[in-house]
Design a protein around this motif. Structure first.
Motif, PDB file in Angstrom:
ATOM      1  N   LEU A  99       0.808  -1.209   0.000  1.00 14.01           N
ATOM      2  CA  LEU A  99       0.000   0.000   0.000  1.00 14.01           C
ATOM      3  C   LEU A  99       0.849   1.270   0.000  1.00 14.01           C
ATOM      4  O   LEU A  99       0.320   2.372   0.130  1.00 14.01           O
ATOM      5  N   ARG A 134       3.432   0.694  -6.645  1.00 10.19           N
ATOM      6  CA  ARG A 134       2.010   0.404  -6.803  1.00 10.19           C
ATOM      7  C   ARG A 134       1.648   0.595  -8.266  1.00 10.19           C
ATOM      8  O   ARG A 134       1.963   1.626  -8.864  1.00 10.19           O
ATOM      9  N   ALA A 183      -6.259   3.224  -8.255  1.00 14.56           N
ATOM     10  CA  ALA A 183      -6.361   2.976  -6.818  1.00 14.56           C
ATOM     11  C   ALA A 183      -5.649   4.062  -6.014  1.00 14.56           C
ATOM     12  O   ALA A 183      -5.551   3.956  -4.789  1.00 14.56           O
ATOM     13  N   ASP A 184      -5.156   5.081  -6.704  1.00 15.94           N
ATOM     14  CA  ASP A 184      -4.518   6.234  -6.071  1.00 15.94           C
ATOM     15  C   ASP A 184      -5.486   7.408  -6.162  1.00 15.94           C
ATOM     16  O   ASP A 184      -5.864   7.847  -7.252  1.00 15.94           O
ATOM     17  N   TYR A 201      -9.503   0.620  -5.050  1.00 14.66           N
ATOM     18  CA  TYR A 201      -8.698   0.409  -3.844  1.00 14.66           C
ATOM     19  C   TYR A 201      -9.171  -0.850  -3.111  1.00 14.66           C
ATOM     20  O   TYR A 201      -8.360  -1.647  -2.633  1.00 14.66           O
ATOM     21  N   GLU A 253      -8.023  -3.926  -5.119  1.00 16.24           N
ATOM     22  CA  GLU A 253      -6.593  -4.160  -4.923  1.00 16.24           C
ATOM     23  C   GLU A 253      -6.324  -4.756  -3.550  1.00 16.24           C
ATOM     24  O   GLU A 253      -5.508  -5.685  -3.408  1.00 16.24           O
TER      25      GLU A 253
END
Length: 272
Positions: A17, A141, A146-147, A217, A220
């Motif tokens: 993460l 990552r 997902a950011d 997110y 993931e």
């Protein structure tokens, strides 16, 4: 695992993460979780993968456009024509104004977001392991969507277009009148109207950004949990069904982002 130092599930999850970051003040590489992002620190991995996937999108469509034929199309041309027709049909059904940028924008959003989401289907340790042992990267990552910085940036881009076309099509006076005279058409309600309309206006980019970020997110994180809690020889029993189901999620999220963009921009051409 991506590094030999990771021994426990907690450390494994924390490692996956963390972002590979660049401090613009010192130009040093850092590793830090998403919650510690600052204005002068860039999530280098998210930006690089976003640009790379955008380049892949442009390259594939450019090559296909140059090789297009009116005869029997190949598989690549058929797939691209299906995507273009699908996006074009949605634009025609939902956008009531006239603009040459809406259809290309919708196509770009759909394909680009899908490619960023698709990175979630790669083995969770593949690219971090490769980056560690080939490039000595401390963290990596690989899913840009997902950011939250990436999704917010895309949503702000759409939001800027909403403001631009609202003022261009309606005019500044009409745009301001809609903010202060809707939904209650009386001067006494101007403060209430302004608060309601501003909340409604800013909720559009927020909903775009957080919906995409939250779903990707979570997806993931589930892959990470499967990888760290199960032995390597049994991971496929959960990862394969989840990956098949996740194909629907990544496609649906790209579709929703595109559809909401079309709807929001269509609303800019409506004068109340």
């Amino acid at each position: 695992m991506a590094t030999r130092e990771i021994l426990t599930p907690q450390l494994y999850i924390n490692h996956h993460l963390k972002h590979l970051q660049l401090d613009l003040r010192t130009f040093e590489l850092l590793i830090s979780p998403i919650s510690s992002s600052k204005f002068w620190i860039l999530n280098l991995d998210s930006m690089c993968f976003s640009i790379f996937l955008g380049g892949i999108f442009l390259l594939i469509f450019n090559i296909s456009a140059k090789k297009i034929t009116t005869n029997v199309p190949n598989k690549m041309q058929t797939a691209i024509e299906l995507i273009v027709n699908f996006v074009d049909s949605n634009v025609r059904e939902m956008y009531y104004g006239t603009s040459k940028i809406i259809a290309p924008l919708a196509l770009t959003i759909f394909v680009w977001v899908f490619l960023m989401n698709f990175m979630d289907l790669l083995p969770i340790d593949l690219l971090p392991f490769t980056g560690k042992y080939l490039l000595d990267l401390p963290a990596l990552r690989v899913v840009p969507s997902a950011d939250v910085n990436i999704t917010v940036s895309m949503a702000l881009g759409v939001f800027s277009l909403i403001l631009f076309y609202s003022i261009k099509i309606k005019g500044l006076n009409v745009f301001i009148k809609e903010l202060i005279l809707q939904p209650f058409h009386h001067p006494l309600f101007i403060p209430i109207n302004l608060i309601l309309e501003i909340v409604s206006l800013f909720s559009k980019p927020i909903s775009l950004a957080l919906r995409l970020f939250g779903n990707m997110y979570a997806g993931e994180l589930i892959f990470i949990l499967i990888a760290c809690l199960l032995p390597w020889w049994s991971q496929w029993m959960l990862s394969v069904p989840w990956a098949i189901f996740h194909i629907v999620i990544i496609s649906l999220q790209a579709f929703i982002f595109m559809i909401l963009t079309i709807i929001y921009l269509s609303m800019t051409s409506e004068v109340h």
